[in-house]
Scaffold this motif. Structure first.
Motif, PDB file in Angstrom:
ATOM      1  N   ASP A 195       0.805  -1.311   0.065  1.00 19.20           N
ATOM      2  CA  ASP A 195      -0.026  -0.058   0.035  1.00 19.20           C
ATOM      3  C   ASP A 195       0.929   1.089   0.170  1.00 19.20           C
ATOM      4  N   GLU A 196       0.141   2.348   0.115  1.00 18.47           N
ATOM      5  CA  GLU A 196       0.996   3.575   0.105  1.00 18.47           C
ATOM      6  C   GLU A 196       1.995   3.824   1.163  1.00 18.47           C
ATOM      7  N   ASN A 197       1.621   3.094   2.247  1.00 15.12           N
ATOM      8  CA  ASN A 197       2.621   3.145   3.419  1.00 15.12           C
ATOM      9  C   ASN A 197       3.649   2.032   3.437  1.00 15.12           C
ATOM     10  N   GLY A 198       3.695   1.517   2.502  1.00 15.57           N
ATOM     11  CA  GLY A 198       4.828   0.246   2.057  1.00 15.57           C
ATOM     12  C   GLY A 198       4.415  -0.986   2.746  1.00 15.57           C
ATOM     13  N   LYS A 199       3.115  -1.098   3.321  1.00 20.89           N
ATOM     14  CA  LYS A 199       2.821  -2.159   4.005  1.00 20.89           C
ATOM     15  C   LYS A 199       2.319  -3.357   2.909  1.00 20.89           C
ATOM     16  N   GLU A 200       2.779  -4.559   3.340  1.00 20.97           N
ATOM     17  CA  GLU A 200       2.359  -5.855   2.250  1.00 20.97           C
ATOM     18  C   GLU A 200       0.570  -5.675   2.402  1.00 20.97           C
ATOM     19  N   ILE A 201       0.127  -6.013   1.288  1.00 19.73           N
ATOM     20  CA  ILE A 201      -1.426  -6.116   1.122  1.00 19.73           C
ATOM     21  C   ILE A 201      -1.786  -7.583   1.541  1.00 19.73           C
ATOM     22  N   LEU A 202      -2.683  -7.630   2.655  1.00 17.05           N
ATOM     23  CA  LEU A 202      -3.051  -9.277   2.627  1.00 17.05           C
ATOM     24  C   LEU A 202      -4.643  -8.975   2.605  1.00 17.05           C
ATOM     25  N   ARG A 203      -5.240 -10.283   2.079  1.00 19.00           N
ATOM     26  CA  ARG A 203      -6.268 -10.541   1.846  1.00 19.00           C
ATOM     27  C   ARG A 203      -6.999 -11.770   2.449  1.00 19.00           C
ATOM     28  N   ASN A 204      -8.120 -11.782   2.920  1.00 14.95           N
ATOM     29  CA  ASN A 204      -8.661 -12.976   3.547  1.00 14.95           C
ATOM     30  C   ASN A 204      -9.501 -13.701   2.463  1.00 14.95           C
ATOM     31  N   VAL A 205      -9.266 -14.973   2.255  1.00 14.58           N
ATOM     32  CA  VAL A 205      -9.763 -15.627   1.018  1.00 14.58           C
ATOM     33  C   VAL A 205     -10.358 -17.011   1.473  1.00 14.58           C
TER      34      VAL A 205
END
Length: 311
Positions: free
Chosen positions: A114-124
């Motif tokens: 994301d814009e803060n450099g954090k890994e984008i995680l999704r719940n799937v």
């Protein structure tokens, strides 16, 4: 002609990652044994709850437990014991035991930041057929507010897919509170909605529990029954289990129109139980209530019918 379906619901009690370094490994092994028990009991479908392998990974130090998306996984193991990817192990188990599996939810790495450099995680959530085909994949769209600190909501529209048991859609936990999520599936002629969940009695916070300590159990009871009636569908709701003193309320079960609950867990503790239904009850519900029969023409008249849906 009746369409019977025997469902195994696994109200799994995940061991939290902070409790032991190998907690996910232990959870995975226990889940595999439950698949074997479900198949031995004659189930055609077994469903697990949300976060059932990793536990809730709100703490950043556990984000490494997130898995790569299964469709990007290249390894070709020959047995579930040799599978490094959690979903791949269930895919191989589905083939071995000839049973459909909804492998709860697995937190996935998107490979993006994301814009803060954090890994984008999704719940799937995934639906695996007994032939080992992943026919359904759903990324949670409606995040419970604490989840927004470490998860990103899914972008894709709600989807319905065909199985030998009927047209299936999947929702996850807090999605249940949003009638629009069900409405989207209804307009695609959904028959069975499967909802893996991790819902605790403490989710009502001190404010809600001061009004009624059982507020969340009552919330869920009313939701799961109402959604089956108002959407003319089967709802398979599978919550995590555990000790009451830790906040777990269980309540997993199946609801259908006319009858409401047709099978429910005995307590908040971990258990595997079976529910038999006849999916053809939905034909009678649609004839009597006519909700989707009346809804589609109304939406078309208002110019609010989604593209691709016809009366």
């Amino acid at each position: 002609m009746a369409r019977p379906l025997k469902i195994a619901l696994c109200q799994f009690a995940p061991q939290a990652p902070e409790s032991a370094p190998d907690a996910p490994t232990q959870n995975l092994a226990r889940a595999h044994r439950f698949v074997e028990q479900a198949a031995a009991g004659g189930a055609q479908l077994v469903v697990f709850p949300e976060y059932f392998i990793s536990g809730i990974i709100a703490d950043e130090k556990f984000w490494s437990l997130a898995q790569p998306p299964h469709h990007e996984h290249k390894a070709q193991p020959t047995s579930h014991e040799g599978a490094e990817h959690w979903l791949e192990s269930f895919r191989l188990l589905a083939i071995q035991h000839s049973i459909d599996i909804v492998a709860g939810t697995i937190v996935e790495k998107s490979g993006k930041k994301d814009e803060n450099g954090k890994e984008i995680l999704r719940n799937v959530a995934h639906y695996i057929t007994k032939q080992g085909e992943v026919v359904g994949r759903y990324e949670k769209k409606n995040l419970w507010w604490p989840e927004k600190d470490y998860l990103t909501k899914g972008d894709d529209e709600h989807q319905v897919f065909d199985t030998e048991h009927g047209r299936v859609g999947m929702l996850i936990c807090w999605d249940l509170a949003w009638p629009e999520a069900f409405r989207s599936l209804l307009l695609q002629n959904v028959e069975i909605v499967i909802a893996p969940t991790c819902w605790l009695g403490s989710d009502g916070a001190d404010v809600g529990m001061a009004h009624d300590p059982e507020c969340e159990a009552k919330f869920l009871d009313s939701l799961i029954v109402a959604r089956a009636f108002e959407n003319e569908c089967v709802v398979i709701f599978v919550n995590c289990g555990g000790k009451a003193e830790d906040g777990w309320i269980g309540g997993s079960g199946v609801t259908v129109p006319f009858k409401g609950w047709v099978g429910k867990s005995k307590s908040n503790e971990e258990e595997l139980f079976f529910v038999d239904i006849d999916v053809d009850i939905l034909k009678d519900a649609r004839e009597v209530y006519g909700i989707r029969r009346d809804l589609v023409p109304k939406l078309k008249e208002l110019g609010r019918l989604p593209e691709g849906v016809e009366p």
